[in-house]
Design a protein around this motif. Structure first.
Motif, PDB file in Angstrom:
ATOM      1  N   GLU A 110       7.194 -16.231  38.892  1.00 23.12           N
ATOM      2  CA  GLU A 110       7.375 -15.377  38.957  1.00 23.12           C
ATOM      3  C   GLU A 110       7.794 -14.068  38.024  1.00 23.12           C
ATOM      4  OE1 GLU A 110      10.662 -17.046  41.523  1.00 23.12           O
ATOM      5  OE2 GLU A 110       9.623 -17.443  43.210  1.00 23.12           O
ATOM      6  N   ARG A 111       8.614 -14.832  36.506  1.00 27.73           N
ATOM      7  CA  ARG A 111       9.141 -13.110  36.726  1.00 27.73           C
ATOM      8  C   ARG A 111       7.874 -12.914  35.865  1.00 27.73           C
ATOM      9  NH1 ARG A 111      11.799  -9.264  34.873  1.00 27.73           N
ATOM     10  NH2 ARG A 111      12.519  -9.244  32.143  1.00 27.73           N
ATOM     11  N   GLU A 112       6.687 -14.012  35.994  1.00 28.82           N
ATOM     12  CA  GLU A 112       5.423 -13.112  34.658  1.00 28.82           C
ATOM     13  C   GLU A 112       4.683 -11.848  36.006  1.00 28.82           C
ATOM     14  OE1 GLU A 112       2.996 -15.800  34.044  1.00 28.82           O
ATOM     15  OE2 GLU A 112       3.664 -15.618  32.231  1.00 28.82           O
ATOM     16  N   ILE A 113       4.951 -12.651  36.745  1.00 31.37           N
ATOM     17  CA  ILE A 113       4.836 -11.469  38.265  1.00 31.37           C
ATOM     18  C   ILE A 113       5.440 -10.417  38.456  1.00 31.37           C
ATOM     19  CG2 ILE A 113       4.008 -11.004  40.735  1.00 31.37           C
ATOM     20  CD1 ILE A 113       3.356 -14.345  40.689  1.00 31.37           C
ATOM     21  N   ALA A 114       6.884 -10.170  38.407  1.00 35.69           N
ATOM     22  CA  ALA A 114       7.730  -9.236  38.393  1.00 35.69           C
ATOM     23  C   ALA A 114       7.406  -8.629  37.176  1.00 35.69           C
ATOM     24  CB  ALA A 114       9.234  -9.321  38.053  1.00 35.69           C
ATOM     25  N   LEU A 115       7.238  -8.463  35.725  1.00 29.80           N
ATOM     26  CA  LEU A 115       7.036  -7.801  34.758  1.00 29.80           C
ATOM     27  C   LEU A 115       5.664  -7.211  35.127  1.00 29.80           C
ATOM     28  CD1 LEU A 115       7.895 -10.347  31.971  1.00 29.80           C
ATOM     29  CD2 LEU A 115       9.065  -7.812  32.364  1.00 29.80           C
ATOM     30  N   MET A 116       5.071  -7.854  35.493  1.00 31.93           N
ATOM     31  CA  MET A 116       3.316  -7.293  35.179  1.00 31.93           C
ATOM     32  C   MET A 116       3.548  -5.912  36.269  1.00 31.93           C
ATOM     33  SD  MET A 116       0.038  -7.098  34.513  1.00 31.93           S
ATOM     34  CE  MET A 116      -0.481  -8.312  33.547  1.00 31.93           C
ATOM     35  N   GLN A 117       4.141  -6.441  38.007  1.00 26.46           N
ATOM     36  CA  GLN A 117       4.507  -5.413  38.718  1.00 26.46           C
ATOM     37  C   GLN A 117       5.034  -4.163  37.679  1.00 26.46           C
ATOM     38  OE1 GLN A 117       6.479  -7.713  41.813  1.00 26.46           O
ATOM     39  NE2 GLN A 117       4.068  -8.042  42.736  1.00 26.46           N
ATOM     40  N   GLU A 118       6.141  -4.052  37.290  1.00 30.76           N
ATOM     41  CA  GLU A 118       6.576  -3.309  36.941  1.00 30.76           C
ATOM     42  C   GLU A 118       5.841  -2.875  35.775  1.00 30.76           C
ATOM     43  OE1 GLU A 118      10.553  -4.314  34.286  1.00 30.76           O
ATOM     44  OE2 GLU A 118      11.051  -6.419  36.846  1.00 30.76           O
ATOM     45  N   PHE A 119       4.912  -3.365  34.958  1.00 33.80           N
ATOM     46  CA  PHE A 119       4.162  -2.421  33.685  1.00 33.80           C
ATOM     47  C   PHE A 119       3.121  -1.935  35.100  1.00 33.80           C
ATOM     48  CE2 PHE A 119       0.257  -2.975  32.421  1.00 33.80           C
ATOM     49  CZ  PHE A 119       0.186  -2.410  30.738  1.00 33.80           C
ATOM     50  N   ARG A 120       2.428  -2.400  35.958  1.00 36.03           N
ATOM     51  CA  ARG A 120       1.178  -1.260  36.730  1.00 36.03           C
ATOM     52  C   ARG A 120       2.666   0.080  37.082  1.00 36.03           C
ATOM     53  NH1 ARG A 120      -1.756  -3.462  41.214  1.00 36.03           N
ATOM     54  NH2 ARG A 120      -1.383  -5.263  41.093  1.00 36.03           N
ATOM     55  N   THR A 121       3.733  -0.015  37.879  1.00 31.81           N
ATOM     56  CA  THR A 121       4.097   0.729  37.976  1.00 31.81           C
ATOM     57  C   THR A 121       4.532   1.875  36.813  1.00 31.81           C
ATOM     58  OG1 THR A 121       5.131  -0.692  39.756  1.00 31.81           O
ATOM     59  CG2 THR A 121       6.242   1.919  39.110  1.00 31.81           C
ATOM     60  N   ARG A 122       4.885   1.558  35.834  1.00 30.14           N
ATOM     61  CA  ARG A 122       5.138   2.516  34.793  1.00 30.14           C
ATOM     62  C   ARG A 122       4.132   3.149  34.372  1.00 30.14           C
ATOM     63  NH1 ARG A 122       6.913  -0.866  29.526  1.00 30.14           N
ATOM     64  NH2 ARG A 122       4.314  -0.040  29.119  1.00 30.14           N
ATOM     65  N   LEU A 123       2.798   1.971  34.197  1.00 32.36           N
ATOM     66  CA  LEU A 123       0.914   2.843  33.968  1.00 32.36           C
ATOM     67  C   LEU A 123       1.311   3.611  34.388  1.00 32.36           C
ATOM     68  CD1 LEU A 123      -1.055   2.397  32.087  1.00 32.36           C
ATOM     69  CD2 LEU A 123      -1.665   0.333  33.001  1.00 32.36           C
ATOM     70  N   THR A 124       0.683   3.140  35.936  1.00 32.96           N
ATOM     71  CA  THR A 124       0.845   4.523  37.205  1.00 32.96           C
ATOM     72  C   THR A 124       1.093   4.819  36.817  1.00 32.96           C
ATOM     73  OG1 THR A 124      -0.313   2.645  38.443  1.00 32.96           O
ATOM     74  CG2 THR A 124      -0.383   4.717  39.335  1.00 32.96           C
ATOM     75  N   ALA A 125       2.492   5.406  36.388  1.00 29.42           N
ATOM     76  CA  ALA A 125       2.789   6.731  36.908  1.00 29.42           C
ATOM     77  C   ALA A 125       2.888   7.603  35.334  1.00 29.42           C
ATOM     78  CB  ALA A 125       4.744   6.180  36.700  1.00 29.42           C
ATOM     79  N   ASP A 126       2.446   6.617  34.263  1.00 31.85           N
ATOM     80  CA  ASP A 126       2.197   7.998  33.067  1.00 31.85           C
ATOM     81  C   ASP A 126       0.837   7.937  33.094  1.00 31.85           C
ATOM     82  OD1 ASP A 126       4.803   7.204  32.144  1.00 31.85           O
ATOM     83  OD2 ASP A 126       3.896   5.200  31.161  1.00 31.85           O
ATOM     84  N   VAL A 127       0.071   7.412  33.632  1.00 36.10           N
ATOM     85  CA  VAL A 127      -1.093   8.126  33.920  1.00 36.10           C
ATOM     86  C   VAL A 127      -1.323   9.292  34.919  1.00 36.10           C
ATOM     87  CG1 VAL A 127      -3.277   7.416  34.145  1.00 36.10           C
ATOM     88  CG2 VAL A 127      -1.989   5.775  33.000  1.00 36.10           C
ATOM     89  N   VAL A 128      -1.090   9.008  36.076  1.00 36.21           N
ATOM     90  CA  VAL A 128      -1.450   9.710  36.780  1.00 36.21           C
ATOM     91  C   VAL A 128      -0.424  11.352  36.611  1.00 36.21           C
ATOM     92  CG1 VAL A 128      -1.762   8.974  38.520  1.00 36.21           C
ATOM     93  CG2 VAL A 128       0.807   9.330  38.653  1.00 36.21           C
ATOM     94  N   THR A 129       1.214  11.310  35.817  1.00 40.18           N
ATOM     95  CA  THR A 129       0.970  13.032  35.217  1.00 40.18           C
ATOM     96  C   THR A 129       1.083  13.148  34.228  1.00 40.18           C
ATOM     97  OG1 THR A 129       3.009  11.101  34.588  1.00 40.18           O
ATOM     98  CG2 THR A 129       3.378  12.455  36.527  1.00 40.18           C
ATOM     99  N   GLY A 130      -0.196  12.480  33.435  1.00 39.41           N
ATOM    100  CA  GLY A 130      -0.473  13.078  32.376  1.00 39.41           C
ATOM    101  C   GLY A 130       0.570  12.358  31.450  1.00 39.41           C
ATOM    102  N   LYS A 131       1.166  11.702  30.772  1.00 39.18           N
ATOM    103  CA  LYS A 131       1.912  11.068  30.166  1.00 39.18           C
ATOM    104  C   LYS A 131       1.084  10.064  28.985  1.00 39.18           C
ATOM    105  CE  LYS A 131       5.445  12.602  32.022  1.00 39.18           C
ATOM    106  NZ  LYS A 131       4.863  13.235  33.298  1.00 39.18           N
ATOM    107  N   LEU A 132       0.025  10.047  29.536  1.00 36.21           N
ATOM    108  CA  LEU A 132      -1.047   8.925  28.662  1.00 36.21           C
ATOM    109  C   LEU A 132      -1.708   9.373  29.552  1.00 36.21           C
ATOM    110  CD1 LEU A 132       0.288   5.427  29.060  1.00 36.21           C
ATOM    111  CD2 LEU A 132       0.266   7.084  26.853  1.00 36.21           C
TER     112      LEU A 132
END
Length: 688
Positions: A626-648
């Motif tokens: 479950e911790r792995e899933i939560a970390l991956m979901q957090e990773f998805r959220t952070r990655l999406t936010a950084d990409v759609v706002t041009g941080k990456l």
């Protein structure tokens, strides 16, 4: 490291080669008879039968079918029809399991098998295979064989262990979750044996099954299935996925919008009225009903309602409903600030209270789908939502048009969508495999619990109607208490202890107080096992049934396991009634007539200890996964936010990616609480 780099070439004349069990080195084969293995009191005629049985920890009936065969080839063939139902991580753990099988074969047949291994000298050990160049090597010509030869290399690993003068008297089970044989964890193997007539060595020397200095095994064991370092998962994902190549843009500017922060200098920032047109296409009453959900975006309403307690609250006259076409964006005005927004892959109609918008020619629907499902936009939507209380906040279309959003060049929007589509496919596969693992672990827990309870109630015990053990109780007016949720897999837990995007109960004063030791039951889902003894004090849905004990001499943990055992759930199913399964209810008059078998307090305590000892490893595995899933979901959220706002900057990475097939309907993201009042509210409201 690729699999190709692990291929080896062997000269027949310089190698200890085996294929048939009747040959000189045939005893090295897993098919070889004469090397019996006994684990947890069960006899396995060959190491092949043991290996094949390990595919199916969740299917003890299949294990029994395999183990019951005297012929190793028949045992292997018996497993074939069930191969698609192998444990979901089989490809990742099979080498560890094979190493363990060989260690047990050696430990329990020490003199015979060690003598055979040593007889190979220093020559490479090679399995000559016609078809399999993973476990063995295939013939290149009459003189040479080529393949990964994993089995031979495992045997050479054992041979080196013996040459060091060590004895294999203790073999620990492999460190993987849900490693079960006939519903029980595989025991540690302890053997007392004599080596070449020498007295048994007193010092125990156990081979460490998880370590190897062979590059092949470093490669296989470095695959992303690490049960000991979950907190490093996000780092490992970044290291092994597309994100490792991403850089920032060269120049940034202030966006002027707090929710966006800095944006690439060449991106525009425009009000939504310049990006979207509102669509009010009505009078399509025969179109399919759709729903806008928080976790899944836009889905068919029939999918949302299937096998749940949610009810169709739509009007019979649907002429006022709004048409949504593929690539439109729709949002629930009262839930936009919680994330109830998304682009559609479907054509259908939605509530007239929802808002449908269509991008203008230069805007990418799916870029804005990703942008508007970020936490940053949810906060901005909340800022522009108005209402008397939070559960009545509404993001009206005239206010949505005033929000400013980034507008990257069209080719960059397309690159962002392509990159996120690929990233999300990888993340979704990872999460699905982990959820399958959790389901597998929970199945094994239930098997252990059922076995423990079944043993207990088959002994000397009393039989009582439920009304002699429990009585319903109603306590209202405790709005200050913590809100609890009921999950089939976890029992009664705090609502906010798990990710839950559903709305809160509107009037907490109507919720019922639950005290530690009370029984909580969801009447509409009891037939699925939604019942538990609570360890917590808090409040639950007023539609639940809360019961207190009126009989002494009952261990609360024992009764918790008893209530959730398969036999009891079968009784709930037989006594529940309703129009369809999603609306079956188990009411107190039927519940109170059910009978339970209760042994002595001492026996209850023994059963609880037995169950908790047997499931402790499974619980740890579930928590880690479950911790792995939560970390991956957090990773998805952070990655999406950084990409759609041009941080990456994903342009270069996206250019290397192939086009994906047509986007599918969103899948369910996970389990929901067994709580009717926390279910998503798609109730109608009138147009303003």
């Amino acid at each position: 490291m690729s699999n190709q780099s692990q291929v080896r070439t062997y000269l027949r004349k310089d190698s200890a080669v085996f294929r048939k069990t009747s040959e000189a080195f045939g005893g090295l084969s897993n098919m070889a008879p004469g090397y019996p293995i006994r684990i947890n009191g069960v006899l396995y005629h060959t190491s092949e039968a043991l290996y094949q049985a390990c595919r199916f920890p969740h299917r003890p009936e299949v294990q029994k079918l395999i183990v019951g065969q005297h012929s190793p080839m028949t045992a292997k063939m018996k497993s074939k029809p069930y191969r698609k139902d192998s444990r979901p991580d089989w490809e990742l753990v099979r080498v560890k399991i094979m190493r363990w099988c060989l260690q047990v074969k050696l430990a329990q047949n020490w003199e015979k098998f060690s003598r055979l291994l040593l007889s190979t000298g220093d020559r490479p050990i090679v399995e000559d295979s016609r078809k399999d160049d993973f476990w063995g090597a295939k013939e290149k010509d009459e003189k040479t064989l080529a393949g990964m030869n994993v089995l031979g290399r495992l045997l050479m690993e054992l041979r080196e262990f013996i040459k060091q003068g060590k004895e294999l008297k203790i073999v620990e089970p492999p460190n993987i979750p849900s490693f079960l044989l006939f519903g029980e964890p595989a025991a540690t193997i302890e053997c007392r044996h004599v080596r070449y007539g020498q007295p048994c060595i007193e010092t125990t020397l156990a081979l460490q099954p998880q370590k190897s200095n062979m590059p092949l095994f470093d490669f296989i064991e470095s695959l992303p299935i690490d049960y000991s370092a979950q907190d490093e998962l996000a780092t490992r994902v970044e290291k092994h996925t597309l994100i490792s190549e991403l850089q920032q843009f060269e120049e940034y500017k202030e966006s002027g919008q707090e929710w966006l922060g800095l944006l690439p200098r060449h991106w525009s920032v425009l009000p939504n009225r310049a990006l979207f047109n509102e669509v009010n296409d009505r009078n399509h009453p025969d179109e399919e009903m759709l729903s806008v959900t928080i976790t899944r975006g836009i889905v068919r309403q029939s999918t949302l309602l299937a096998n749940t307690s949610k009810k169709d609250s739509s009007n019979s006259n649907k002429s006022a409903y709004k048409l949504v076409q593929p690539n439109d964006i729709a949002y629930n005005k009262m839930r936009a600030w919680q994330g109830a927004l998304g682009a559609s892959t479907l054509r259908g109609i939605i509530s007239p209270a929802y808002v449908v918008i269509r991008p203008r020619t230069t805007a990418s629907t799916w870029y804005y789908h990703h942008l508007y499902r970020t936490p940053a936009f949810a906060k901005e939507a909340e800022r522009w939502s108005y209402g008397i209380t939070s559960d009545m906040w509404s993001l009206r279309p005239e206010h949505f048009k005033l929000i400013y959003s980034p507008s990257p060049p069209p080719d960059e929007q397309a690159a962002i969508v392509r990159f996120l589509d690929h990233a999300n496919r990888k993340i979704d596969r990872f999460i699905r495999s982990k959820r399958k693992m959790i389901a597998l672990l929970n199945e094994q827990k239930q098997a252990i619990i059922h076995h423990g309870i079944d043993q207990g109630i088959n002994g000397e015990c009393g039989c009582f109607p439920m009304r002699a053990v429990l009585r319903p109780v109603k306590r209202f007016g405790y709005a200050d208490k913590v809100l609890l949720s009921l999950f089939r897999d976890y029992g009664v837990i705090p609502k906010d202890s798990r990710e839950n995007k559903n709305v809160d109960v509107r009037d907490l004063d109507l919720c019922q107080l639950v005290l530690p030791g009370d029984v909580v039951m969801n009447k509409m889902k009891a037939w699925q096992g939604s019942i538990a003894v609570s360890d917590l004090e808090g409040i639950v849905s007023p539609d639940y049934m809360v019961l207190e004990f009126i009989r002494d001499g009952i261990d609360r943990k024992f009764f918790h396991y008893l209530l959730r055992s398969p036999d009891m759930v079968t009784q709930y199913r037989r006594n529940a009634y309703g129009v369809r399964p999603g609306q079956w209810r188990l009411m107190y008059p039927e519940f109170c007539r059910l009978h339970v078998h209760i042994p002595s307090v001492e026996e209850q305590e023994r059963i609880v200890k037995q169950i908790e000892d047997a499931t402790s490893t499974l619980n740890k595995g579930i928590t880690r996964t479950e911790r792995e899933i939560a970390l991956m979901q957090e990773f998805r959220t952070r990655l999406t936010a950084d990409v759609v706002t041009g941080k990456l900057d994903v342009r270069a990475a996206a250019a290397k990616l192939p086009e994906l097939e047509e986007r599918g309907v969103p899948e369910d993201e996970g389990e929901e609480p067994d709580d009717e009042l926390l279910a998503e509210n798609d109730a109608e409201e009138s147009d303003e």
